[in-house]
Design a protein around this motif. Structure first.
Motif, PDB file in Angstrom:
ATOM      1  N   ALA A   1       0.833  -1.206   0.000  1.00  0.00           N
ATOM      2  CA  ALA A   1       0.000   0.000   0.000  1.00  0.00           C
ATOM      3  C   ALA A   1       0.868   1.255   0.000  1.00  0.00           C
ATOM      4  N   GLU A   2       1.968   1.224   0.732  1.00  0.00           N
ATOM      5  CA  GLU A   2       2.883   2.376   0.796  1.00  0.00           C
ATOM      6  C   GLU A   2       3.468   2.681  -0.587  1.00  0.00           C
ATOM      7  N   THR A   3       3.820   1.633  -1.317  1.00  0.00           N
ATOM      8  CA  THR A   3       4.372   1.798  -2.665  1.00  0.00           C
ATOM      9  C   THR A   3       3.316   2.344  -3.613  1.00  0.00           C
ATOM     10  N   ARG A   4       2.105   1.797  -3.546  1.00  0.00           N
ATOM     11  CA  ARG A   4       1.008   2.290  -4.395  1.00  0.00           C
ATOM     12  C   ARG A   4       0.717   3.756  -4.109  1.00  0.00           C
ATOM     13  N   ASP A   5       0.732   4.116  -2.833  1.00  0.00           N
ATOM     14  CA  ASP A   5       0.497   5.521  -2.462  1.00  0.00           C
ATOM     15  C   ASP A   5       1.585   6.431  -3.017  1.00  0.00           C
ATOM     16  N   ARG A   6       2.830   5.990  -2.922  1.00  0.00           N
ATOM     17  CA  ARG A   6       3.942   6.800  -3.438  1.00  0.00           C
ATOM     18  C   ARG A   6       3.792   7.023  -4.941  1.00  0.00           C
ATOM     19  N   ILE A   7       3.400   5.982  -5.648  1.00  0.00           N
ATOM     20  CA  ILE A   7       3.233   6.092  -7.098  1.00  0.00           C
ATOM     21  C   ILE A   7       2.041   6.974  -7.444  1.00  0.00           C
ATOM     22  N   THR A   8       0.900   6.738  -6.812  1.00  0.00           N
ATOM     23  CA  THR A   8      -0.312   7.492  -7.171  1.00  0.00           C
ATOM     24  C   THR A   8      -0.271   8.940  -6.697  1.00  0.00           C
ATOM     25  N   ASN A   9       0.535   9.239  -5.681  1.00  0.00           N
ATOM     26  CA  ASN A   9       0.628  10.622  -5.201  1.00  0.00           C
ATOM     27  C   ASN A   9       1.693  11.438  -5.918  1.00  0.00           C
ATOM     28  N   CYS A  10       2.477  10.802  -6.770  1.00  0.00           N
ATOM     29  CA  CYS A  10       3.509  11.508  -7.511  1.00  0.00           C
ATOM     30  C   CYS A  10       2.860  12.351  -8.611  1.00  0.00           C
ATOM     31  N   THR A  11       3.294  13.592  -8.741  1.00  0.00           N
ATOM     32  CA  THR A  11       2.751  14.482  -9.780  1.00  0.00           C
ATOM     33  C   THR A  11       3.798  14.884 -10.809  1.00  0.00           C
ATOM     34  N   ASP A  12       5.031  14.404 -10.627  1.00  0.00           N
ATOM     35  CA  ASP A  12       6.109  14.743 -11.547  1.00  0.00           C
ATOM     36  C   ASP A  12       6.080  13.776 -12.733  1.00  0.00           C
ATOM     37  N   LEU A  13       5.770  14.292 -13.918  1.00  0.00           N
ATOM     38  CA  LEU A  13       5.610  13.438 -15.092  1.00  0.00           C
ATOM     39  C   LEU A  13       6.906  12.750 -15.500  1.00  0.00           C
ATOM     40  N   ASP A  14       8.044  13.412 -15.346  1.00  0.00           N
ATOM     41  CA  ASP A  14       9.330  12.794 -15.684  1.00  0.00           C
ATOM     42  C   ASP A  14       9.619  11.599 -14.775  1.00  0.00           C
ATOM     43  N   THR A  15       9.337  11.757 -13.498  1.00  0.00           N
ATOM     44  CA  THR A  15       9.537  10.663 -12.547  1.00  0.00           C
ATOM     45  C   THR A  15       8.624   9.503 -12.881  1.00  0.00           C
ATOM     46  N   LEU A  16       7.363   9.793 -13.173  1.00  0.00           N
ATOM     47  CA  LEU A  16       6.417   8.735 -13.516  1.00  0.00           C
ATOM     48  C   LEU A  16       6.827   8.016 -14.805  1.00  0.00           C
ATOM     49  N   ASP A  17       7.342   8.756 -15.774  1.00  0.00           N
ATOM     50  CA  ASP A  17       7.830   8.128 -17.005  1.00  0.00           C
ATOM     51  C   ASP A  17       9.001   7.195 -16.701  1.00  0.00           C
ATOM     52  N   ARG A  18       9.916   7.635 -15.834  1.00  0.00           N
ATOM     53  CA  ARG A  18      11.065   6.811 -15.460  1.00  0.00           C
ATOM     54  C   ARG A  18      10.593   5.535 -14.757  1.00  0.00           C
ATOM     55  N   TRP A  19       9.623   5.687 -13.841  1.00  0.00           N
ATOM     56  CA  TRP A  19       9.092   4.518 -13.140  1.00  0.00           C
ATOM     57  C   TRP A  19       8.378   3.576 -14.103  1.00  0.00           C
ATOM     58  N   LEU A  20       7.657   4.136 -15.070  1.00  0.00           N
ATOM     59  CA  LEU A  20       6.964   3.286 -16.040  1.00  0.00           C
ATOM     60  C   LEU A  20       7.974   2.487 -16.859  1.00  0.00           C
ATOM     61  N   ASP A  21       9.031   3.123 -17.302  1.00  0.00           N
ATOM     62  CA  ASP A  21      10.073   2.413 -18.051  1.00  0.00           C
ATOM     63  C   ASP A  21      10.677   1.294 -17.204  1.00  0.00           C
ATOM     64  N   ARG A  22      10.940   1.577 -15.947  1.00  0.00           N
ATOM     65  CA  ARG A  22      11.547   0.587 -15.053  1.00  0.00           C
ATOM     66  C   ARG A  22      10.584  -0.545 -14.715  1.00  0.00           C
ATOM     67  N   ALA A  23       9.292  -0.257 -14.700  1.00  0.00           N
ATOM     68  CA  ALA A  23       8.293  -1.261 -14.320  1.00  0.00           C
ATOM     69  C   ALA A  23       8.356  -2.492 -15.218  1.00  0.00           C
ATOM     70  N   PHE A  24       8.858  -2.338 -16.434  1.00  0.00           N
ATOM     71  CA  PHE A  24       8.952  -3.462 -17.357  1.00  0.00           C
ATOM     72  C   PHE A  24      10.118  -4.396 -17.050  1.00  0.00           C
ATOM     73  N   THR A  25      11.088  -3.944 -16.248  1.00  0.00           N
ATOM     74  CA  THR A  25      12.303  -4.741 -16.049  1.00  0.00           C
ATOM     75  C   THR A  25      12.623  -5.063 -14.592  1.00  0.00           C
ATOM     76  N   VAL A  26      12.022  -4.375 -13.631  1.00  0.00           N
ATOM     77  CA  VAL A  26      12.363  -4.600 -12.221  1.00  0.00           C
ATOM     78  C   VAL A  26      11.874  -5.961 -11.738  1.00  0.00           C
ATOM     79  N   SER A  27      12.502  -6.445 -10.671  1.00  0.00           N
ATOM     80  CA  SER A  27      12.097  -7.705 -10.049  1.00  0.00           C
ATOM     81  C   SER A  27      11.170  -7.461  -8.866  1.00  0.00           C
ATOM     82  N   THR A  28      11.339  -6.278  -8.236  1.00  0.00           N
ATOM     83  CA  THR A  28      10.473  -5.886  -7.121  1.00  0.00           C
ATOM     84  C   THR A  28      10.041  -4.434  -7.323  1.00  0.00           C
TER      85      THR A  28
END
Length: 91
Positions: free
Chosen positions: A52-79
């Motif tokens: 839940a803490e991770t979901r909150d951190r992601i959904t509360n982020c408003t920086d589009l560059d950060t969200l783009d970076r996280w989206l790119d990483r989401a395809f390759t991370v293990s956790t």
């Protein structure tokens, strides 16, 4: 007979400026929300659990560059925590 004022776009009134600012902010919030949902969906489809803490951190982020970076990483991370690896001090 009462005179009714009319609104003509492009006059640079305070009302227009406030409206346009609110419209831009709403658009940015919508984009951020959509990207955050994309990050969470990729993690979900890959079977990577998110606290839940991770979901909150992601959904509360408003920086589009950060969200783009996280989206790119989401395809390759293990956790899910690996999304934030560079942002933590000492890494």
């Amino acid at each position: 007979m009462a005179v009714v004022g009319s609104y003509f776009p492009g006059r640079g009134t305070l009302i227009e400026e406030t409206f346009l600012k609110g419209k831009a902010e709403g658009k940015a919030e919508g984009e951020a929300h959509g990207r955050a949902q994309g990050v969470l969906r990729v993690l979900e489809k890959r079977g990577i659990p998110t606290l839940a803490e991770t979901r909150d951190r992601i959904t509360n982020c408003t920086d589009l560059d950060t969200l783009d970076r996280w989206l790119d990483r989401a395809f390759t991370v293990s956790t899910a925590d690996e999304l934030f690896a560079e942002e933590e001090p000492g890494r």
